[in-house]
Design a protein around this motif. Structure first.
Motif, mmCIF file in Angstrom:
data_model
loop_
_atom_site.group_PDB
_atom_site.id
_atom_site.type_symbol
_atom_site.label_atom_id
_atom_site.label_comp_id
_atom_site.label_asym_id
_atom_site.label_seq_id
_atom_site.Cartn_x
_atom_site.Cartn_y
_atom_site.Cartn_z
ATOM 1 N N GLY A 1 0.788 -1.235 -0.016
ATOM 2 C CA GLY A 1 -0.175 0.032 -0.125
ATOM 3 C C GLY A 1 0.834 1.070 0.105
ATOM 4 N N SER A 2 0.604 2.361 0.644
ATOM 5 C CA SER A 2 1.212 3.409 0.608
ATOM 6 C C SER A 2 0.836 4.132 1.879
ATOM 7 N N ILE A 3 1.878 4.944 2.216
ATOM 8 C CA ILE A 3 1.807 6.011 3.888
ATOM 9 C C ILE A 3 2.007 7.154 3.453
ATOM 10 N N SER A 4 1.122 7.902 3.839
ATOM 11 C CA SER A 4 1.391 9.568 3.573
ATOM 12 C C SER A 4 1.279 10.228 4.907
ATOM 13 N N LEU B 1 1.581 15.978 1.998
ATOM 14 C CA LEU B 1 1.335 15.875 0.708
ATOM 15 C C LEU B 1 2.520 14.687 0.262
ATOM 16 N N VAL B 2 3.302 14.203 1.069
ATOM 17 C CA VAL B 2 4.422 13.275 0.736
ATOM 18 C C VAL B 2 3.628 11.719 0.667
ATOM 19 N N ASN B 3 3.567 11.116 -0.365
ATOM 20 C CA ASN B 3 2.967 9.594 -0.457
ATOM 21 C C ASN B 3 4.100 8.800 -0.624
ATOM 22 N N ASP C 1 1.849 4.460 26.700
ATOM 23 C CA ASP C 1 1.950 3.486 27.708
ATOM 24 C C ASP C 1 2.169 2.094 27.012
ATOM 25 N N PRO C 2 3.273 1.160 27.298
ATOM 26 C CA PRO C 2 3.255 0.065 26.655
ATOM 27 C C PRO C 2 2.151 -1.134 26.622
ATOM 28 N N ILE C 3 1.297 -0.663 27.279
ATOM 29 C CA ILE C 3 -0.055 -1.865 27.338
ATOM 30 C C ILE C 3 -0.725 -1.381 25.919
ATOM 31 N N TYR C 4 -0.608 -0.353 25.336
ATOM 32 C CA TYR C 4 -1.222 -0.332 23.961
ATOM 33 C C TYR C 4 -0.542 -1.158 22.945
ATOM 34 N N PHE C 5 0.697 -1.517 23.083
ATOM 35 C CA PHE C 5 1.358 -2.203 21.874
ATOM 36 C C PHE C 5 0.866 -3.469 21.443
ATOM 37 N N ASN C 6 0.783 -3.763 20.253
ATOM 38 C CA ASN C 6 0.067 -4.975 19.745
ATOM 39 C C ASN C 6 1.152 -5.915 19.020
ATOM 40 N N ARG C 7 1.313 -5.400 17.853
ATOM 41 C CA ARG C 7 2.353 -6.213 16.784
ATOM 42 C C ARG C 7 3.150 -5.289 16.005
ATOM 43 N N SER C 8 4.281 -5.818 15.679
ATOM 44 C CA SER C 8 5.448 -4.994 15.024
ATOM 45 C C SER C 8 5.464 -5.644 13.610
ATOM 46 N N TYR C 9 5.714 -4.636 12.857
ATOM 47 C CA TYR C 9 5.943 -4.908 11.236
ATOM 48 C C TYR C 9 7.166 -4.118 10.715
ATOM 49 N N TYR C 10 7.625 -4.361 9.899
ATOM 50 C CA TYR C 10 8.882 -3.661 9.281
ATOM 51 C C TYR C 10 8.264 -3.338 8.007
ATOM 52 N N MET C 11 8.580 -1.862 7.437
ATOM 53 C CA MET C 11 8.407 -1.318 6.312
ATOM 54 C C MET C 11 9.310 -1.285 5.338
ATOM 55 N N SER C 12 9.221 -1.496 4.297
ATOM 56 C CA SER C 12 10.106 -1.265 3.096
ATOM 57 C C SER C 12 9.609 -0.631 2.022
ATOM 58 N N PRO C 13 10.474 0.300 1.305
ATOM 59 C CA PRO C 13 9.824 0.925 0.446
ATOM 60 C C PRO C 13 9.402 0.099 -0.754
ATOM 61 N N ASN C 14 8.357 0.393 -1.546
ATOM 62 C CA ASN C 14 8.042 -0.061 -2.952
ATOM 63 C C ASN C 14 8.666 0.619 -4.043
ATOM 64 N N GLU C 15 8.417 0.162 -5.282
ATOM 65 C CA GLU C 15 8.883 0.851 -6.221
ATOM 66 C C GLU C 15 8.721 2.182 -6.372
ATOM 67 N N GLY D 1 9.607 4.492 -4.109
ATOM 68 C CA GLY D 1 9.388 5.128 -2.685
ATOM 69 C C GLY D 1 10.664 5.544 -1.983
ATOM 70 N N SER D 2 11.829 4.868 -2.407
ATOM 71 C CA SER D 2 13.094 5.095 -1.605
ATOM 72 C C SER D 2 13.395 6.588 -1.195
ATOM 73 N N LYS D 3 13.342 7.526 -1.950
ATOM 74 C CA LYS D 3 13.595 8.859 -1.355
ATOM 75 C C LYS D 3 12.717 9.322 -0.427
ATOM 76 N N ALA D 4 11.337 9.238 -0.464
ATOM 77 C CA ALA D 4 10.079 9.671 0.573
ATOM 78 C C ALA D 4 10.402 8.923 1.706
ATOM 79 N N TYR D 5 10.740 7.409 1.544
ATOM 80 C CA TYR D 5 11.011 6.619 2.737
ATOM 81 C C TYR D 5 12.042 7.406 3.492
#
Length: 280
Positions: free
Chosen positions: A7-10, A13-15, A103-117, A119-123
């Motif tokens: 997907g994408s994260i913004s 105006l940066v996508n 507070d740490p009680i809110y945290f659930n699961r962790s995911y790494y994010m890598s840039p798609n095609e 997206g390197s510069k905005a990443y």
């Protein structure tokens, strides 16, 4: 590393087109259930208790039970459309906050994010902006039909997204039973407890810790695979503890955790024998 979401994260105006990868993995050992007589795996069938017959995948619908025995049936097409409408939206960072405010009680699961095609510069821009500001991004995302809040931060030059619970998913501390209100803590007990904490304080090194149960279980499985006879060493009986009060328990803990050669010398309670009188 397997991609579980694209997907994408913004922000503004940066996508940024991204891929999501699971940052953790469950290493629990899964055990199958077998028929004791022939060692065949047990099958769990879906059976209707009213019709008294097994039902297949095409005979099952999903529904919400809004009161006991009353259901609202939801069609697969309705759920699929609802899911598509939300998943097609870009993940938008809605706020920036300090991570210490969560507070740490809110945290659930962790995911790494890598840039798609493309997206390197905005990443790289988002990564450096987070590092420089000392803030984390707060966003919304839908993964596997569940909408979650998410924290986006930097870990070892990688953007890390951690889903967090909504406030109404966290149970209130006021509902926890039998919490003491205001016990009077003796200063000597408090000082001793703090001394114990200081004595056990160390730098957190993750590799220092491991799952001892999982290791022992795998050793048992491997030994049975090779036909070895499994024996367990008998543990020596522990001497009965006479520690009955809080102060004694704290002191015993401190003595037990002190480095070798630094044990506190205990004062002997045995009375010295009186000198023998010389015979006339």
């Amino acid at each position: 590393m397997h991609t579980i979401w694209k997907g994408s994260i913004s922000f503004g105006l940066v996508n940024i087109p991204i891929k999501l990868h699971a940052a953790t993995e469950d290493k629990d050992i899964s055990l199958r259930t077998l028929h004791k007589e022939c060692h065949s795996p047990i099958k769990y069938e879906k059976v209707c208790p009213v019709c008294k017959k097994e039902v297949g995948k095409d005979d099952i619908v999903r529904a919400y039970e809004y009161t006991k025995g009353k259901f609202v049936v939801l069609e697969d097409e309705e759920l699929a459309q609802l899911k598509k409408e939300n998943e097609d939206k870009a993940v938008e960072i809605i706020d920036f906050v300090k991570i210490t405010e969560i507070d740490p009680i809110y945290f659930n699961r962790s995911y790494y994010m890598s840039p798609n095609e493309g997206g390197s510069k905005a990443y790289s821009l988002l990564r450096q902006a987070l590092e420089t500001s000392g803030k984390v991004g707060l966003a919304k995302i839908i993964i596997r039909s569940k909408e979650s809040l998410a924290v986006i931060r930097v870990l070892d030059q990688t953007l890390l997204m951690e889903t967090i619970h909504y406030p109404d998913e966290v149970r209130q501390t006021e509902d926890v039973p039998n919490i003491p209100s205001g016990e009077n803590v003796v200063k000597k007990e408090l000082d001793t407890a703090i001394m114990l904490i200081d004595q056990l304080t160390t730098e957190f090194v993750p590799d220092k810790y491991h799952d001892e149960y999982r290791t022992a279980l795998m050793e048992l499985i491997e030994s049975k695979k090779t036909g070895e006879k499994v024996v367990s060493a008998k543990q020596p009986k522990q001497a009965a503890s006479n520690v009955t009060d809080l102060m004694a328990a704290l002191q015993a803990s401190i003595d037990r955790t002190k480095p070798a050669g630094k044990q506190t010398k205990k004062t002997s309670t045995r009375k010295k024998a009186a000198p023998r009188k010389k015979e006339a």
